[in-house]
Design an enzyme around this catalytic site. Sequence first.
Site, PDB file in Angstrom:
ATOM      1  CD  GLU A 156      -2.726   5.457   6.883  1.00 16.20           C
ATOM      2  OE1 GLU A 156      -2.783   5.490   5.639  1.00 16.20           O
ATOM      3  OE2 GLU A 156      -1.782   4.950   7.503  1.00 16.20           O
ATOM      4  CB  SER A 215       5.494  -1.991  11.812  1.00 13.93           C
ATOM      5  OG  SER A 215       5.145  -0.644  12.130  1.00 13.93           O
ATOM      6  CG  ASN A 223      -1.749   1.222   1.385  1.00 14.33           C
ATOM      7  OD1 ASN A 223      -1.819   2.043   0.458  1.00 14.33           O
ATOM      8  ND2 ASN A 223      -2.390   1.382   2.531  1.00 14.33           N
ATOM      9  N   GLY A 255       2.825   2.267  10.772  1.00 19.33           N
ATOM     10  CA  GLY A 255       3.820   3.321  10.614  1.00 19.33           C
ATOM     11  C   GLY A 255       4.563   3.674  11.893  1.00 19.33           C
ATOM     12  CE  LYS A 287      -0.095   3.157   4.832  1.00 17.70           C
ATOM     13  NZ  LYS A 287       0.051   3.248   6.273  1.00 17.70           N
ATOM     14  CG  HIS A 338      -5.780   2.075   5.319  1.00 17.06           C
ATOM     15  ND1 HIS A 338      -5.293   2.936   6.261  1.00 17.06           N
ATOM     16  CD2 HIS A 338      -4.812   1.163   5.096  1.00 17.06           C
ATOM     17  CE1 HIS A 338      -4.058   2.555   6.597  1.00 17.06           C
ATOM     18  NE2 HIS A 338      -3.740   1.475   5.897  1.00 17.06           N
ATOM     19  CD  GLU A 374      -3.373  -2.295   7.387  1.00 22.13           C
ATOM     20  OE1 GLU A 374      -2.293  -2.556   6.863  1.00 22.13           O
ATOM     21  OE2 GLU A 374      -3.977  -1.223   7.183  1.00 22.13           O
TER      22      GLU A 374
HETATM   23  P1  13P Z   1       3.178   0.376   7.653  1.00 25.51           P
HETATM   24  O1  13P Z   1       3.653  -0.920   7.040  1.00 25.51           O
HETATM   25  O2  13P Z   1       3.929   1.561   7.157  1.00 25.51           O
HETATM   26  O3  13P Z   1       3.097   0.267   9.133  1.00 25.51           O
HETATM   27  O4  13P Z   1       1.668   0.593   7.143  1.00 25.51           O
HETATM   28  C1  13P Z   1       0.757  -0.427   7.265  1.00 25.51           C
HETATM   29  C2  13P Z   1      -0.466  -0.075   6.500  1.00 25.51           C
HETATM   30  O5  13P Z   1      -1.206   0.801   6.902  1.00 25.51           O
HETATM   31  C3  13P Z   1      -0.741  -0.781   5.253  1.00 25.51           C
HETATM   32  O6  13P Z   1      -2.012  -0.516   4.783  1.00 25.51           O
END
Ligand code: 13P
Length: 248
Positions: free
Chosen positions: A96, A212, A9, A172, A11, A94, A166
């Site tokens: 976010e 992560s 992803n 992150g 982002k 997601h 997640e």
């Molecule tokens: P990270 O791997 O950067 O922690 O992000 C995970 C994520 O949100 C994937 O959709």
Amino acid sequence: MRIPIIAGNWKMNNTISQSIDLVKNIKKEDIKDKVEVVLAVPFTSLYEVKKHLDGTTIKLAAQNMHWEDKGAYTGEISPLMLKEIGVDYCIIGHSERRQYFNETDETVNKKIKAALKHNIKPIVCVGESLEEREKNIHEDIVKDQVIKALEGIDKSFIKDIVIAYEPIWAIGTGKTASSEDANTMCGLIRKTIGHMYGENAKNTIRIQYGGSVKPENIKELMEKEEIDGALVGGASLIAEDFIRIVNY
Ligand code: 13P
């Protein structure tokens, strides 16, 4: 047998030219046969990235979509638009988007239905916040998200749906859930699917872990019984790291 699925992803990272560079670097490496690889790239890069993925086994994903086919929804992207590009998957719900853009269980449900209607496979994200985990209500929260996301969706679609667990506190932050915790939560999601749709669906649905994920921890996660893949953020932006994850 559930085929492992590893998705990057990206982002809100990479312009079109940067996306092409990254895809070219990913394509240079050999990918393990038995893994389905998906790249979830920004809307603006989808069309160009698709051209570069033709002739490979790598699948293309969008990171969001609207539930209507068309209309007065300024700034939105419809499933029809994605379909014409040749998008295979779409990330839906997601954390976010839930956190910053008011995505709710209800809109997630509408988007999943719209994706399935247009033959786009949804990667449905669920996961608890740190506060919810500390209050020890994480299992109820995630179960509830799964039930509401899939409300009114027929059993026949289960094979096309991927669920990504997640935990928000692991995204992150460099804090991965322990492989045991990740496995427990993916198992809980699978059990919930079993209650909703029966044994066959329970054994068919693919469940990813995200948060992560790195080359250093992917093997341990993938060895767990309930984890069928990973949704990778940061580490998917570096071709070498992503390939190491894919070839765990
Ligand atoms: P990270 O791997 O950067 O922690 O992000 C995970 C994520 O949100 C994937 O959709």
